[in-house]
Write a protein that holds these residues in place. Structure first.
Motif, short mmCIF file in Angstrom:
data_model
loop_
_atom_site.label_atom_id
_atom_site.label_comp_id
_atom_site.label_asym_id
_atom_site.label_seq_id
_atom_site.Cartn_x
_atom_site.Cartn_y
_atom_site.Cartn_z
N THR A 70 5.67 -6.13 -8.84
CA THR A 70 7.13 -5.92 -8.81
C THR A 70 7.65 -6.02 -7.40
OG1 THR A 70 6.98 -4.48 -10.75
CG2 THR A 70 8.99 -4.34 -9.44
N LEU A 71 6.92 -5.45 -6.44
CA LEU A 71 7.34 -5.48 -5.04
C LEU A 71 7.57 -6.91 -4.56
CD1 LEU A 71 7.78 -3.91 -2.35
CD2 LEU A 71 5.33 -4.28 -1.90
N ARG A 72 6.81 -7.85 -5.07
CA ARG A 72 6.92 -9.25 -4.64
C ARG A 72 8.35 -9.79 -4.75
NH1 ARG A 72 2.71 -12.71 -4.16
NH2 ARG A 72 0.65 -11.72 -4.17
N LEU A 73 9.10 -9.27 -5.71
CA LEU A 73 10.43 -9.82 -5.97
C LEU A 73 11.51 -9.24 -5.07
CD1 LEU A 73 10.36 -9.83 -9.87
CD2 LEU A 73 9.98 -11.74 -8.32
N PHE A 74 11.22 -8.14 -4.38
CA PHE A 74 12.25 -7.45 -3.63
C PHE A 74 12.55 -8.11 -2.29
CE2 PHE A 74 11.80 -4.38 -6.84
CZ PHE A 74 12.84 -3.47 -6.73
N ARG A 75 13.82 -8.06 -1.91
CA ARG A 75 14.24 -8.56 -0.61
C ARG A 75 13.79 -7.58 0.48
NH1 ARG A 75 18.12 -12.65 -1.26
NH2 ARG A 75 18.86 -12.82 -3.42
N PRO A 76 13.58 -8.06 1.71
CA PRO A 76 13.07 -7.18 2.78
C PRO A 76 13.96 -5.97 3.03
CG PRO A 76 12.91 -9.48 3.45
CD PRO A 76 13.67 -9.47 2.15
N TRP A 77 15.27 -6.15 3.06
CA TRP A 77 16.16 -5.01 3.36
C TRP A 77 16.06 -3.93 2.28
CZ3 TRP A 77 19.72 -3.46 -0.17
CH2 TRP A 77 20.19 -4.41 -1.10
N ALA A 78 15.84 -4.37 1.03
CA ALA A 78 15.78 -3.41 -0.06
C ALA A 78 14.54 -2.53 0.04
CB ALA A 78 15.80 -4.14 -1.40
N VAL A 79 13.40 -3.12 0.40
CA VAL A 79 12.17 -2.34 0.55
C VAL A 79 12.30 -1.39 1.73
CG1 VAL A 79 9.68 -2.44 0.83
CG2 VAL A 79 10.85 -4.23 -0.46
N ALA A 80 12.85 -1.89 2.83
CA ALA A 80 13.05 -1.02 4.00
C ALA A 80 13.91 0.17 3.65
CB ALA A 80 13.69 -1.83 5.14
N MET A 81 14.96 -0.06 2.87
CA MET A 81 15.85 1.03 2.48
C MET A 81 15.13 2.06 1.62
SD MET A 81 19.46 0.75 0.45
CE MET A 81 18.62 0.41 -1.10
N LEU A 82 14.34 1.60 0.66
CA LEU A 82 13.62 2.51 -0.22
C LEU A 82 12.61 3.37 0.55
CD1 LEU A 82 13.01 0.15 -3.26
CD2 LEU A 82 14.43 2.20 -3.24
N LEU A 83 12.01 2.78 1.59
CA LEU A 83 11.02 3.52 2.38
C LEU A 83 11.65 4.53 3.32
CD1 LEU A 83 8.44 0.72 3.31
CD2 LEU A 83 8.35 2.38 1.44
N SER A 84 12.96 4.52 3.44
CA SER A 84 13.62 5.42 4.39
C SER A 84 13.99 6.77 3.79
CB SER A 84 14.90 4.76 4.93
OG SER A 84 15.93 4.76 3.96
N ARG B 117 0.83 -1.21 0.00
CA ARG B 117 0.00 0.00 0.00
C ARG B 117 0.87 1.26 0.00
NH1 ARG B 117 -3.43 -3.34 3.25
NH2 ARG B 117 -2.44 -2.65 5.20
N VAL B 118 2.01 1.18 0.64
CA VAL B 118 2.93 2.33 0.67
C VAL B 118 3.68 2.46 -0.65
CG1 VAL B 118 4.94 3.35 1.79
CG2 VAL B 118 3.19 2.20 3.17
N THR B 119 4.26 1.38 -1.13
CA THR B 119 5.10 1.47 -2.32
C THR B 119 4.31 1.74 -3.59
OG1 THR B 119 5.04 -0.94 -2.67
CG2 THR B 119 6.83 -0.07 -1.31
N ALA B 120 3.02 1.44 -3.59
CA ALA B 120 2.21 1.75 -4.78
C ALA B 120 2.24 3.25 -5.06
CB ALA B 120 0.77 1.28 -4.57
N GLY B 121 2.24 4.05 -4.00
CA GLY B 121 2.30 5.49 -4.17
C GLY B 121 3.68 5.99 -4.57
N LEU B 122 4.67 5.12 -4.50
CA LEU B 122 6.04 5.49 -4.88
C LEU B 122 6.41 4.98 -6.27
CD1 LEU B 122 7.82 4.67 -1.48
CD2 LEU B 122 7.02 6.89 -2.29
N GLY B 123 5.42 4.41 -6.97
CA GLY B 123 5.68 3.92 -8.32
C GLY B 123 6.22 2.51 -8.36
N LEU B 124 6.08 1.76 -7.27
CA LEU B 124 6.54 0.37 -7.23
C LEU B 124 5.32 -0.52 -7.00
CD1 LEU B 124 9.23 -1.24 -7.32
CD2 LEU B 124 9.21 -1.22 -4.83
N PRO B 125 4.69 -1.03 -8.07
CA PRO B 125 3.43 -1.79 -7.94
C PRO B 125 3.62 -3.13 -7.27
CG PRO B 125 4.23 -1.86 -10.20
CD PRO B 125 5.13 -0.90 -9.47
N GLU B 126 2.53 -3.68 -6.81
CA GLU B 126 2.55 -4.94 -6.04
C GLU B 126 3.23 -6.10 -6.78
OE1 GLU B 126 0.60 -8.81 -4.76
OE2 GLU B 126 0.69 -7.80 -6.70
#
Length: 309
Positions: A140-154, A129-138
């Protein structure tokens, strides 16, 4: 089919590489990594420091913050002067296309796993729900590692081309100065990849939990930075650390991997530039603070460290 999706995920990262690179050093200050409590000490205030000794011409170390806020990127006269007079400029990490490609490939799973399976469906849905607003749709998000998503959200929405580090690099390039790096992209990625998977998931959960409060937190970080208050940056980083055993353990892991180990490496690799003299070395401001910081490391290696600004 999977490789095509993997390529699409990498492209999503490459579309905004400076945002991704900038996240590394800002991450520690915003995600609640606390340095050990210490008594009052020298390296609590100041962003620009003169480094002298060993028969070399004076060099300077400058503490940055990886943001594009005009208040940050408008260089104080003392900083601009030393940057313009420097023989070389050294940044915390490389920003070259090859390094970005390495980062893009390592941010995503390549072994059949996906983020919902690793982090759980509930946390994944919250992150989506957060990354959809950042241009990263669900999908695509499925493939990302947890640390990578955390970093992008920071990292907040901003003009990635005007992050302070890139401003410094661009100014140096325009003046024909050589631009070096203290760490490779591979080493920065390894600081995250080396964490156990459960710790990466905890990191992601914290990033999602605190995403709504990020603008206020970043505002406080910028205020402390503009006041040249390294101790203040440390206190802000400490506030969100919980008191539970697991929280303390995770904080120790993050602090060791993202700050302490890298501080030692940065100081070691800065020395050849310092021996050449006339170096301008820029690292995240939190790396300067305290008895374990880069400045203290350099002092222990026999360099004379004096605050300029």
């Amino acid at each position: 089919m999977y490789m095509r999706i993997l390529a699409e995920a990498a492209f999503a990262v490459l579309a905004r590489p400076p945002r991704v690179v900038a996240a590394f050093a800002l991450f520690a200050a915003l995600m609640g990594f606390a340095l050990p409590a210490v008594a009052a000490e020298r390296y609590e205030h100041g962003l620009l420091w003169r480094i002298e000794g060993k028969g070399a011409p004076a060099s300077h170390v400058f503490g940055t913050i990886h943001l594009a806020d005009p208040r940050v990127t408008s260089l104080p006269p003392a900083v601009a002067r030393e940057l313009d007079q420097a023989r070389s400029v050294t940044l915390e990490a490389g920003l070259d296309p090859a390094g970005i490609l390495v980062l893009a490939g390592r941010m995503v799973f390549d072994d059949g796993r996906d983020l919902p399976g690793v982090a759980g469906v509930e946390l994944f849905n919250r992150a989506a729900r957060v990354t959809a607003g950042l241009g990263l749709p669900e999908p695509t998000l499925r493939l990302f590692r947890p640390w990578a998503v955390a970093m992008l959200l920071s990292v907040p929405p901003q003009d990635p081309s005007n992050v302070l580090d890139l401003v410094l690099a661009r100014r140096a390039a325009e003046q024909g100065k050589p631009v070096h790096e203290l760490e490779s992209m591979d080493e920065q990625i390894s600081a995250f990849e080396g964490m156990p998977l459960q710790d990466q998931v905890a990191l992601l959960k914290q990033a999602v939990d605190e995403y709504e409060s990020m603008p206020r937190l970043i505002g406080r970080v910028v205020d402390a930075y503009l006041a040249r208050d390294l101790a203040g940056l440390w206190r802000i980083s400490q506030e969100s650390v919980g008191t539970g055993e697991d929280e303390r353990r995770l904080n120790e892991v993050f602090t060791r991997r993202l700050l302490h180990e890298r501080n030692v490496r940065m100081a070691e690799r800065a020395e050849p530039r310092l021996r050449d003299g006339g170096a301008f070395i820029a690292v995240g401001a939190l790396h300067l603070y305290g008895s374990g910081g880069v400045l203290s490391q350099l002092e222990r290696r026999g360099w004379r460290v004096t605050r300029v600004y």
